[in-house]
Motif scaffolding. Structure first.
Motif, PDB file in Angstrom:
ATOM      1  N   PRO A 293      24.818  -4.037   4.242  1.00 44.90           N
ATOM      2  CA  PRO A 293      25.303  -5.196   3.482  1.00 44.90           C
ATOM      3  C   PRO A 293      26.728  -5.592   3.838  1.00 44.90           C
ATOM      4  CG  PRO A 293      25.078  -3.254   2.077  1.00 44.90           C
ATOM      5  CD  PRO A 293      24.484  -2.900   3.390  1.00 44.90           C
ATOM      6  N   SER A 294      27.504  -4.648   4.297  1.00 43.47           N
ATOM      7  CA  SER A 294      28.907  -4.935   4.578  1.00 43.47           C
ATOM      8  C   SER A 294      29.079  -5.518   5.980  1.00 43.47           C
ATOM      9  CB  SER A 294      29.719  -3.643   4.460  1.00 43.47           C
ATOM     10  OG  SER A 294      30.920  -3.747   5.176  1.00 43.47           O
TER      11      SER A 294
ATOM     12  N   ARG B 125      31.613  11.283 -14.203  1.00 43.19           N
ATOM     13  CA  ARG B 125      31.290   9.869 -14.489  1.00 43.19           C
ATOM     14  C   ARG B 125      32.452   8.952 -14.066  1.00 43.19           C
ATOM     15  NH1 ARG B 125      28.274   6.267 -17.479  1.00 43.19           N
ATOM     16  NH2 ARG B 125      29.300   5.020 -19.081  1.00 43.19           N
ATOM     17  N   ALA B 126      33.653   9.352 -14.408  1.00 40.26           N
ATOM     18  CA  ALA B 126      34.812   8.536 -14.005  1.00 40.26           C
ATOM     19  C   ALA B 126      34.882   8.435 -12.482  1.00 40.26           C
ATOM     20  CB  ALA B 126      36.100   9.135 -14.566  1.00 40.26           C
ATOM     21  N   LEU B 127      34.592   9.539 -11.803  1.00 36.14           N
ATOM     22  CA  LEU B 127      34.675   9.517 -10.342  1.00 36.14           C
ATOM     23  C   LEU B 127      33.519   8.724  -9.729  1.00 36.14           C
ATOM     24  CD1 LEU B 127      35.857  13.161  -9.563  1.00 36.14           C
ATOM     25  CD2 LEU B 127      37.191  11.054  -9.581  1.00 36.14           C
ATOM     26  N   ALA B 128      32.344   8.798 -10.334  1.00 41.56           N
ATOM     27  CA  ALA B 128      31.214   8.034  -9.797  1.00 41.56           C
ATOM     28  C   ALA B 128      31.476   6.527  -9.928  1.00 41.56           C
ATOM     29  CB  ALA B 128      29.930   8.410 -10.531  1.00 41.56           C
ATOM     30  N   ILE B 129      32.020   6.125 -11.066  1.00 41.01           N
ATOM     31  CA  ILE B 129      32.377   4.708 -11.212  1.00 41.01           C
ATOM     32  C   ILE B 129      33.472   4.365 -10.198  1.00 41.01           C
ATOM     33  CG2 ILE B 129      33.320   2.970 -12.786  1.00 41.01           C
ATOM     34  CD1 ILE B 129      32.154   4.679 -15.115  1.00 41.01           C
ATOM     35  N   GLY B 130      34.416   5.280 -10.053  1.00 42.09           N
ATOM     36  CA  GLY B 130      35.505   5.058  -9.091  1.00 42.09           C
ATOM     37  C   GLY B 130      35.001   4.939  -7.671  1.00 42.09           C
ATOM     38  N   GLN B 131      33.950   5.671  -7.360  1.00 44.10           N
ATOM     39  CA  GLN B 131      33.437   5.568  -5.986  1.00 44.10           C
ATOM     40  C   GLN B 131      32.763   4.216  -5.744  1.00 44.10           C
ATOM     41  OE1 GLN B 131      30.053   7.739  -4.526  1.00 44.10           O
ATOM     42  NE2 GLN B 131      30.969   7.875  -2.500  1.00 44.10           N
ATOM     43  N   ALA B 132      31.998   3.777  -6.732  1.00 45.44           N
ATOM     44  CA  ALA B 132      31.390   2.445  -6.589  1.00 45.44           C
ATOM     45  C   ALA B 132      32.482   1.377  -6.462  1.00 45.44           C
ATOM     46  CB  ALA B 132      30.499   2.156  -7.796  1.00 45.44           C
ATOM     47  N   ASP B 136      32.774  -0.900  -3.203  1.00 46.73           N
ATOM     48  CA  ASP B 136      32.658  -2.360  -3.305  1.00 46.73           C
ATOM     49  C   ASP B 136      33.917  -3.064  -2.815  1.00 46.73           C
ATOM     50  OD1 ASP B 136      30.144  -2.087  -4.350  1.00 46.73           O
ATOM     51  OD2 ASP B 136      30.676  -2.602  -6.403  1.00 46.73           O
ATOM     52  N   THR B 137      35.059  -2.518  -3.166  1.00 51.17           N
ATOM     53  CA  THR B 137      36.321  -3.197  -2.836  1.00 51.17           C
ATOM     54  C   THR B 137      36.892  -2.738  -1.501  1.00 51.17           C
ATOM     55  OG1 THR B 137      37.663  -1.514  -3.951  1.00 51.17           O
ATOM     56  CG2 THR B 137      36.908  -3.383  -5.304  1.00 51.17           C
ATOM     57  N   ASP B 138      36.174  -1.848  -0.817  1.00 51.97           N
ATOM     58  CA  ASP B 138      36.706  -1.244   0.405  1.00 51.97           C
ATOM     59  C   ASP B 138      38.095  -0.660   0.118  1.00 51.97           C
ATOM     60  OD1 ASP B 138      36.939  -0.385   2.981  1.00 51.97           O
ATOM     61  OD2 ASP B 138      37.422  -2.357   3.815  1.00 51.97           O
ATOM     62  N   HIS B 139      38.150   0.133  -0.918  1.00 52.95           N
ATOM     63  CA  HIS B 139      39.402   0.768  -1.347  1.00 52.95           C
ATOM     64  C   HIS B 139      40.498  -0.254  -1.593  1.00 52.95           C
ATOM     65  CE1 HIS B 139      37.207   4.103   0.579  1.00 52.95           C
ATOM     66  NE2 HIS B 139      37.763   4.838  -0.341  1.00 52.95           N
ATOM     67  N   GLY B 140      40.096  -1.392  -2.169  1.00 49.51           N
ATOM     68  CA  GLY B 140      41.078  -2.404  -2.549  1.00 49.51           C
ATOM     69  C   GLY B 140      41.361  -3.439  -1.486  1.00 49.51           C
ATOM     70  N   GLU B 141      40.735  -3.300  -0.317  1.00 49.51           N
ATOM     71  CA  GLU B 141      41.007  -4.240   0.775  1.00 49.51           C
ATOM     72  C   GLU B 141      40.288  -5.569   0.579  1.00 49.51           C
ATOM     73  OE1 GLU B 141      43.032  -3.709   3.585  1.00 49.51           O
ATOM     74  OE2 GLU B 141      43.689  -2.019   2.373  1.00 49.51           O
ATOM     75  N   ASP B 142      39.217  -5.571  -0.181  1.00 46.30           N
ATOM     76  CA  ASP B 142      38.424  -6.787  -0.382  1.00 46.30           C
ATOM     77  C   ASP B 142      38.894  -7.475  -1.678  1.00 46.30           C
ATOM     78  OD1 ASP B 142      36.425  -8.646  -1.116  1.00 46.30           O
ATOM     79  OD2 ASP B 142      34.894  -7.530  -0.026  1.00 46.30           O
ATOM     80  N   ASP B 143      39.675  -8.525  -1.518  1.00 47.61           N
ATOM     81  CA  ASP B 143      40.294  -9.168  -2.691  1.00 47.61           C
ATOM     82  C   ASP B 143      39.254  -9.713  -3.664  1.00 47.61           C
ATOM     83  OD1 ASP B 143      42.765  -8.621  -1.707  1.00 47.61           O
ATOM     84  OD2 ASP B 143      43.074 -10.596  -0.806  1.00 47.61           O
ATOM     85  N   ALA B 144      38.202 -10.322  -3.125  1.00 47.84           N
ATOM     86  CA  ALA B 144      37.187 -10.928  -3.998  1.00 47.84           C
ATOM     87  C   ALA B 144      36.510  -9.850  -4.840  1.00 47.84           C
ATOM     88  CB  ALA B 144      36.167 -11.693  -3.167  1.00 47.84           C
ATOM     89  N   GLN B 145      36.150  -8.749  -4.213  1.00 48.43           N
ATOM     90  CA  GLN B 145      35.507  -7.655  -4.947  1.00 48.43           C
ATOM     91  C   GLN B 145      36.491  -7.008  -5.940  1.00 48.43           C
ATOM     92  OE1 GLN B 145      32.477  -6.261  -5.273  1.00 48.43           O
ATOM     93  NE2 GLN B 145      31.528  -7.869  -4.036  1.00 48.43           N
ATOM     94  N   GLN B 146      37.734  -6.947  -5.550  1.00 45.05           N
ATOM     95  CA  GLN B 146      38.739  -6.379  -6.454  1.00 45.05           C
ATOM     96  C   GLN B 146      38.802  -7.207  -7.740  1.00 45.05           C
ATOM     97  OE1 GLN B 146      40.543  -3.497  -5.926  1.00 45.05           O
ATOM     98  NE2 GLN B 146      41.468  -3.707  -7.953  1.00 45.05           N
TER      99      GLN B 146
END
Lengths: 343, 166
Positions: A293-294, B125-132, B136-146
């Motif tokens: 997807p990416s 649970r906190a880490l699993a949400i953090g991983q998603a 999704d955000t590519d570790h914050g690189e994707d502004d739209a996803q952020q």
């Protein structure tokens, strides 16, 4: 890297798999570490000689690393040692990767060569922030060093003992009416580790961990970290920019051929390395990433496939870079073709 | 049953990050946030009546030793990304606070194990949400996803701090 993208990219973070492969009985387990992971079984059920001084040194390193993150007051760290899964490893392939803009490092150690000193091969990738189709090659530093047999033997023994360790974190006994604090500590540092050891005959073992660095999973993560550091110290300090050679490609192929899901940051790091190291046998492993997807993942997969196939379909006849969708379609078509006959 | 935050969920600033020359992990990370889910409680009860938890107090706090940024790497985007990791932890900390007081057992040992299991499950649970979030955000690189994640977490907060996550 045979697992296709998709759910793999969104799976739970925590995994530990340790197994004996080949003809030896399986001693694998897939579990969270707490509260009491079983000590790895001895190969074939036989006992092994324990080096008390070595295990004491390994235990110190393990204990310090676990203690650094343990947050529960009064918690006791208990460490024991089973028998190494591979009694005398002669070949190691290992990697570590970090998310959050981190790097990916690979190590290949072969003691089976005929020369007096063993060869240690280290590679490190600094991932691109925004990879481009047909862009610059990946930034790789590497080292190939020969180390004295004693240094190799010690590093292998240290790493093997660490991988054979079991760590338990024991809480203070509860007192009725008493007050207790229990805590878990976590960081945003995501890390992945893989270590494959190969020994005489069919002995081999594969250990893997990935997740965020935290206290809860320290008993599963720390043995691999300590083992990795012992091995990486053999060559990691000598990295220089350089061109990959065939043994680098062979080491990369061994890593890529390991089964199992990997975090996205590891998959992408390996794909990026593929632009320099991918070989034709890896085409089936790389192709599923054309469907990721990416866009970033697909871009990296295309660059790796260009190297693996030796066919660059990323540019048009005028030399301009084609749209990613066109290029991925072109590679789908290319890899779907039956291999050319050479008779 | 009480919960406290140090700092408050939206109170993380660069002042909480010690500045380091290079990543203490020996890698190329630009910043790291460390936090703790901490539960303090009293064992109440008897062998005849069973045991439970009293005076439970949960704290979610940043850990200064594990919270750092590499010199020259500070940016608004990086801070916003790290901040949301902490906000997610505080929301899961609220869940821990809600569930901790209900734990019971036939012995204090059982209650201790139940509390430990719960804290570890909330950590996961906190880490699993953090991983998603990181994926999704590519570790914050994707502004739209952020931005999408920022809105998602704000929605959770505005919905009674209920984390709508599997």
């Amino acid at each position: 890297m045979s697992a296709p993208p998709g759910p793999v990219l969104r799976r739970a973070a925590f995994a530990l798999a340790v197994g004996l492969l080949g003809l030896r009985p399986t001693a694998g387990f897939a579990a969270r570490p707490a509260p009491a992971p079983a000590a790895p079984a001895s190969p074939g059920g036989a006992g092994c000689a324990h080096d008390a001084a070595l295990e004491a040194a390994v235990a110190r390193a393990l204990r310090k690393r676990v203690r650094d993150l343990e947050a529960t007051p009064g918690a006791r760290i208990e460490i024991s040692f089973g028998c190494p899964a591979v009694s005398e490893p002669h070949h190691v392939t290992a990697l570590i990767a970090h998310g959050h803009g981190g790097s990916l490092s690979m190590l290949d150690l072969d003691t089976a060569r005929e020369s007096a000193a063993s060869e240690v091969r280290a590679l490190r990738l600094q991932p691109a922030r925004a990879p481009e189709l047909a862009g610059r090659p990946p930034q790789i530093t590497r080292a190939v060093v020969r180390r004295p047999a004693d240094a190799i033997r010690h590093a292998l023994a240290f790493a093997s003992a660490a991988l054979a360790s079991s760590i338990r974190v024991e809480l203070p006994a509860p007192v009725p009416g008493g007050v207790q604090t229990i805590a878990a500590r976590a960081t945003t540092h995501d890390e992945a580790l893989e270590i494959r050891l190969v020994g005489p005959g069919d002995q081999s073992s594969f250990s893997r961990w990935d997740g965020y660095v935290d206290s809860v999973h320290a008993p599963a993560r720390v043995p691999l970290e300590i083992a990795w550091e012992a091995l990486w110290d053999l060559a990691g300090g000598r990295l220089r920019p350089g061109l990959a050679d065939d043994p680098d490609r062979a080491a990369y192929q061994r890593v890529m051929e390991d089964d199992g899901a990997r975090p996205r940051f590891v998959e992408e790091g390996l794909l990026e390395l593929g632009a320099a190291l991918a070989t034709r046998p890896l085409v089936p492993s790389l192709t599923p990433f054309l469907e990721a997807p990416s866009e970033r993942t697909r871009t990296l997969a295309v660059n790796a496939l260009a190297t693996a196939t030796g066919t660059d379909l990323r540019r048009d006849a005028a030399g301009a870079v084609r749209p990613l969708a066109d290029v991925t379609a072109a590679y789908r078509g290319l890899v779907a073709q039956p291999p050319a006959r050479h008779d | 049953m009480s919960i406290s935050f140090r700092p408050l969920p939206h109170g993380v600033t660069w002042t909480h990050f010690r500045v380091v020359k290079t990543s203490p992990n020996g890698d190329d990370l630009m910043a790291q946030t460390g936090y703790e889910l901490n539960a303090t409680f009293r064992y109440k009860g008897s062998d005849a009546d069973g045991y439970s938890i009293a005076n439970a107090a949960v704290t979610v706090k940043l850990i200064p030793a594990d919270t750092w940024v590499v010199a020259g790497k500070k940016s608004a985007a990086l801070l916003h990304h790290e901040q949301l990791h902490y906000v997610i932890a505080t929301l899961v900390g609220r869940e821990l606070d809600d569930e901790l007081a209900a734990l019971t057992g036939d012995s204090s040992d059982e209650v201790q194990q139940a509390a430990r299991d719960l804290i570890q499950a909330k950590n996961d649970r906190a880490l699993a949400i953090g991983q998603a979030y990181d994926d999704d955000t590519d570790h914050g690189e994707d502004d739209a996803q952020q931005k999408l994640w920022l809105n998602r977490v704000h929605d959770w907060e505005h919905n009674g701090n209920q984390v709508n996550w599997p």
